[in-house]
Write an enzyme that holds these catalytic residues in place. Structure first.
Site, PDB file in Angstrom:
ATOM      1  N   THR A  65      64.574  13.945  18.537  1.00 38.37           N
ATOM      2  CA  THR A  65      63.418  14.184  17.698  1.00 38.37           C
ATOM      3  C   THR A  65      62.682  12.859  17.514  1.00 38.37           C
ATOM      4  OG1 THR A  65      62.687  15.201  15.624  1.00 38.37           O
ATOM      5  CG2 THR A  65      64.694  13.883  15.533  1.00 38.37           C
ATOM      6  N   LYS A  69      61.394  11.267  21.829  1.00 34.48           N
ATOM      7  CA  LYS A  69      61.301  12.267  22.900  1.00 34.48           C
ATOM      8  C   LYS A  69      60.781  11.675  24.213  1.00 34.48           C
ATOM      9  CE  LYS A  69      60.882  16.297  19.880  1.00 34.48           C
ATOM     10  NZ  LYS A  69      60.109  17.521  19.565  1.00 34.48           N
ATOM     11  N   ASN A  90      63.321  17.031  24.548  1.00 41.45           N
ATOM     12  CA  ASN A  90      64.057  17.191  23.293  1.00 41.45           C
ATOM     13  C   ASN A  90      65.496  17.619  23.547  1.00 41.45           C
ATOM     14  OD1 ASN A  90      63.421  19.843  24.096  1.00 41.45           O
ATOM     15  ND2 ASN A  90      63.374  20.580  21.984  1.00 41.45           N
ATOM     16  N   ASP A 106      60.451  22.829  23.331  1.00 39.81           N
ATOM     17  CA  ASP A 106      59.556  22.965  22.179  1.00 39.81           C
ATOM     18  C   ASP A 106      58.506  24.062  22.365  1.00 39.81           C
ATOM     19  OD1 ASP A 106      60.697  21.046  20.525  1.00 39.81           O
ATOM     20  OD2 ASP A 106      59.498  19.416  21.352  1.00 39.81           O
ATOM     21  N   LEU A 220      53.984  22.675  13.391  1.00 43.97           N
ATOM     22  CA  LEU A 220      55.202  22.465  14.165  1.00 43.97           C
ATOM     23  C   LEU A 220      56.310  21.837  13.330  1.00 43.97           C
ATOM     24  CD1 LEU A 220      54.015  21.232  17.678  1.00 43.97           C
ATOM     25  CD2 LEU A 220      54.132  23.545  16.755  1.00 43.97           C
TER      26      LEU A 220
END
Length: 278
Positions: A65, A69, A90, A106, A220
């Protein structure tokens, strides 16, 4: 007796991460014993920390995270199409041959949360994507693949937004606008916030005119980082305003399936975390 396999999430900071809790909940569904921990690694220490983790033959995978990334993607020996498109990872899997394989879940997790959990058919939507970092790049590709009618990308640095649009290469459906023009670019029925403003404790000061009738807004982030955007969306009259908790659970499920070959049931885990957050 065999030792439990090791997994981790790397971030900076990372103490707030729900990933250990989520992966342990998934493991209980299958009676799998595993170790999953949160590792705080500053950017200058990141590469060494990851290599040290994977030197253990029982370390099979890791999540990544903010702010790691892009660095995770650069460390990998091979990358999936989703990771290559986003330029970030990720998830890294430690393969049997010792190589590190990078993936980005993601975008797929975002679309699954919107379509499966929240029953939103993305086809025909005019979507606005705020931000152009790694999470935004993953979201842009997946929203495009899911069939949005148009995708407008706006970022404070227009070059980053242009790079995403150029990579997708569909100017009739995907285009960019300047951040200063937000008040004059019309309205949208899907607005996705992929900026880091909430995580950094900053406000976005978005105009209400961006919302079309029956608009859906999605951040997000989750928890405190999504509070400002979700509050703005509700004040602006959005029909639905969601944070990214469901996306977090879905991307974790993708990683779990990569590592264990089993697909967990995400809904009870999501509902449990939602109750904790309320």
């Amino acid at each position: 007796m065999s030792r439990p396999l090791n997994f981790a999430v790397f971030g900076h900071p990372i103490a707030h991460s729900l990933s250990p809790q989520i992966h342990q909940a998934f493991a209980r569904q299958f009676g799998i014993e595993l170790q999953y921990r949160a590792i705080d690694a500053a950017p200058g220490e990141f590469a060494d920390a990851v290599r040290r983790f994977f030197r253990d033959e029982d370390s099979r995978g890791a999540n990544f995270t903010l702010p790691h990334k892009s660095a995770a993607f650069a460390l990998a020996d091979e990358c999936t199409q989703a990771a290559t498109r986003a330029g970030t990872a990720n998830v890294i899997t430690h393969l049997a041959n010792g190589r590190l394989s990078a993936h980005n879940t993601d975008g797929a997790a975002l679309v699954r949360d919107l379509t499966d959990r929240h029953d939103l058919d993305l086809r025909g939507h005019d979507a606005l994507l705020l931000g152009a970092g790694g999470a935004a790049r993953a979201a842009a590709w997946s929203l495009f693949d899911a069939g949005v009618q148009s995708l407008t990308i706006v970022n404070r640095s227009p070059e980053a937004a242009d790079a995403i649009a150029d990579a997708i290469g569909e100017p009739s459906r995907v285009h960019t606008r300047y951040w200063e023009d937000l008040a004059n670019i019309g309205s949208f029925d899907l607005i996705v916030n992929a900026t880091s403003a909430g995580t950094l404790g900053q406000s976005l000061s978005l105009p209400f005119s961006l919302l079309g009738s029956r608009a859906t807004c999605y951040d997000l982030g989750y928890g405190k980082s999504a509070f400002g955007f979700v509050a703005w969306a509700r004040a602006a009259g959005a029909r639905y305003a969601y944070d990214g908790l469901g996306m977090l659970v879905e991307q974790a499920a993708d990683a779990f399936e990569l590592w264990h070959g089993k697909r967990p049931d995400t809904e009870p885990v999501y509902q449990s975390l939602r109750v904790q957050a309320s």
